[in-house]
Design an enzyme around this catalytic site. Structure first.
Site, PDB file in Angstrom:
ATOM      1  N   LYS A   1      35.670  39.060  36.104  1.00 41.87           N
ATOM      2  CA  LYS A   1      34.622  39.940  36.632  1.00 41.87           C
ATOM      3  C   LYS A   1      33.246  39.489  36.147  1.00 41.87           C
ATOM      4  CE  LYS A   1      35.525  44.324  37.042  1.00 41.87           C
ATOM      5  NZ  LYS A   1      35.736  45.779  36.791  1.00 41.87           N
TER       6      LYS A   1
ATOM      7  N   PHE B   1      40.725  38.388  42.080  1.00 45.57           N
ATOM      8  CA  PHE B   1      41.534  39.014  41.035  1.00 45.57           C
ATOM      9  C   PHE B   1      41.783  40.460  41.433  1.00 45.57           C
ATOM     10  CE2 PHE B   1      37.066  39.266  39.996  1.00 45.57           C
ATOM     11  CZ  PHE B   1      36.868  40.580  39.600  1.00 45.57           C
TER      12      PHE B   1
ATOM     13  N   HIS C   1      31.920  44.795  47.439  1.00 44.84           N
ATOM     14  CA  HIS C   1      31.377  46.014  46.846  1.00 44.84           C
ATOM     15  C   HIS C   1      30.475  45.697  45.661  1.00 44.84           C
ATOM     16  CE1 HIS C   1      35.026  44.763  44.948  1.00 44.84           C
ATOM     17  NE2 HIS C   1      35.040  45.708  44.038  1.00 44.84           N
ATOM     18  N   ARG C   2      30.889  44.726  44.809  1.00 43.45           N
ATOM     19  CA  ARG C   2      30.047  44.355  43.672  1.00 43.45           C
ATOM     20  C   ARG C   2      28.803  43.628  44.136  1.00 43.45           C
ATOM     21  NH1 ARG C   2      34.727  44.470  40.635  1.00 43.45           N
ATOM     22  NH2 ARG C   2      35.509  42.536  41.527  1.00 43.45           N
TER      23      ARG C   2
ATOM     24  N   SER D   1      30.631  43.603  30.159  1.00 41.52           N
ATOM     25  CA  SER D   1      32.008  43.418  30.612  1.00 41.52           C
ATOM     26  C   SER D   1      32.726  42.461  29.679  1.00 41.52           C
ATOM     27  CB  SER D   1      32.042  42.873  32.043  1.00 41.52           C
ATOM     28  OG  SER D   1      33.379  42.644  32.464  1.00 41.52           O
TER      29      SER D   1
ATOM     30  N   TYR E   1      43.204  43.586  43.021  1.00 43.24           N
ATOM     31  CA  TYR E   1      43.969  43.870  44.236  1.00 43.24           C
ATOM     32  C   TYR E   1      43.569  42.960  45.401  1.00 43.24           C
ATOM     33  CZ  TYR E   1      45.216  48.133  41.694  1.00 43.24           C
ATOM     34  OH  TYR E   1      45.692  49.022  40.751  1.00 43.24           O
TER      35      TYR E   1
ATOM     36  N   LYS F   1      32.990  36.059  49.515  1.00 39.06           N
ATOM     37  CA  LYS F   1      33.245  37.361  48.895  1.00 39.06           C
ATOM     38  C   LYS F   1      31.955  37.962  48.350  1.00 39.06           C
ATOM     39  CE  LYS F   1      35.931  39.666  45.288  1.00 39.06           C
ATOM     40  NZ  LYS F   1      36.847  39.501  44.128  1.00 39.06           N
TER      41      LYS F   1
ATOM     42  N   ASP G   1      31.536  49.876  37.264  1.00 38.54           N
ATOM     43  CA  ASP G   1      32.916  50.325  37.306  1.00 38.54           C
ATOM     44  C   ASP G   1      33.334  50.288  38.760  1.00 38.54           C
ATOM     45  OD1 ASP G   1      35.275  51.223  36.017  1.00 38.54           O
ATOM     46  OD2 ASP G   1      34.909  53.245  36.759  1.00 38.54           O
TER      47      ASP G   1
ATOM     48  N   ASN H   1      35.886  41.508  30.924  1.00 42.19           N
ATOM     49  CA  ASN H   1      36.775  40.910  31.918  1.00 42.19           C
ATOM     50  C   ASN H   1      36.173  39.579  32.328  1.00 42.19           C
ATOM     51  OD1 ASN H   1      37.851  40.144  34.518  1.00 42.19           O
ATOM     52  ND2 ASN H   1      38.666  42.218  34.715  1.00 42.19           N
TER      53      ASN H   1
END
Length: 223
Positions: free
Chosen positions: A17, A176, A204-205, A12, A178, A199, A77, A14
């Site tokens: 991220k 970060f 999801h991650r 990555s 949305y 979080k 992704d 980002n």
């Protein structure tokens, strides 16, 4: 770096991220790995994300990075899917406004597109696909076919889904993407109002990376 430590690449660029991915992996107590990002390895040509699914994009990124660096690689992704938009932005989440990585423009466009959607139809979900691949598997075309069912030696793809609703205005300053307009189920807060630890525990991650942990541990143990 000790002889018992092996480099693991998180593919990555980002920064936010990558921080999140490193935090999740390290919080799981994964030992024997030095976690590096794309900025820590020599540059190589990175193909555009042209897959039709999150899994295809994650696998392609992991494959390219593993081949270029010779390191076992984890790539992911992810994006947001909105029920009222038939699952969009989906794989286009990072470039929904036409400019890749412009979080505010992407968020504002999505708010505008859903302004008239009633509360009962504002369901949404963050979705993540994470892929782990070794250099040896990356070199085998049969092992990296995106449509291959199940795991193959040196190749694993897992998924995570985080359900919630789309808010009508941003709330919170954490996270970060949305996060300010996504309220996860059962929280009463936006994802941007959650602490990093909150979080990571449910995102999801977080789900996807925890699903990879047994495979990562097995890989490190065999190295």
């Amino acid at each position: 770096m000790s002889a018992a430590t092996h480099r693991l690449l998180l593919a990555s660029r980002n920064a936010k991220k990558l921080t999140e991915l490193r935090r999740i992996v390290e919080a799981a107590g994964l030992t024997g790995a030095e976690i590096v990002g794309l900025a820590d390895v020599p540059e190589f040509p990175e193909a555009p994300e042209t897959g039709a699914t999150f899994a295809e994009n994650a696998l392609a990124k992991a494959r390219d990075a593993a081949l270029a660096t010779g390191l076992p690689t984890v790539a992911e992704d992810s994006g947001i899917t909105v029920d009222a938009l038939n699952g969009m932005p989906g794989i286009l989440s990072a470039r929904w406004s036409g400019r890749h990585g412009d979080d505010d423009a992407n968020l504002q466009l999505l708010l505008g597109q859903t302004r008239d959607v009633p509360d009962e139809r504002r369901g949404a979900a963050y979705v993540c696909a994470a892929a782990l691949i070794t250099p040896g598997a990356a070199a085998d075309p049969a092992a990296v076919r995106p449509d291959a069912d199940g795991d193959t030696p040196g190749r694993t793809v897992v998924h995570g889904t985080w359900r919630g609703v789309l808010l009508r205005e941003p709330r919170g300053t954490n996270g970060f993407g949305y996060d300010p307009i996504f309220e996860p189920e059962g929280t009463g807060r936006s994802a941007a109002e959650l602490s990093a630890g909150e979080k990571d525990a449910v995102s999801h991650r977080g789900q996807a990376l925890r699903a990879l942990l047994p495979h990562l541990r097995a890989l490190l143990a065999a190295s």
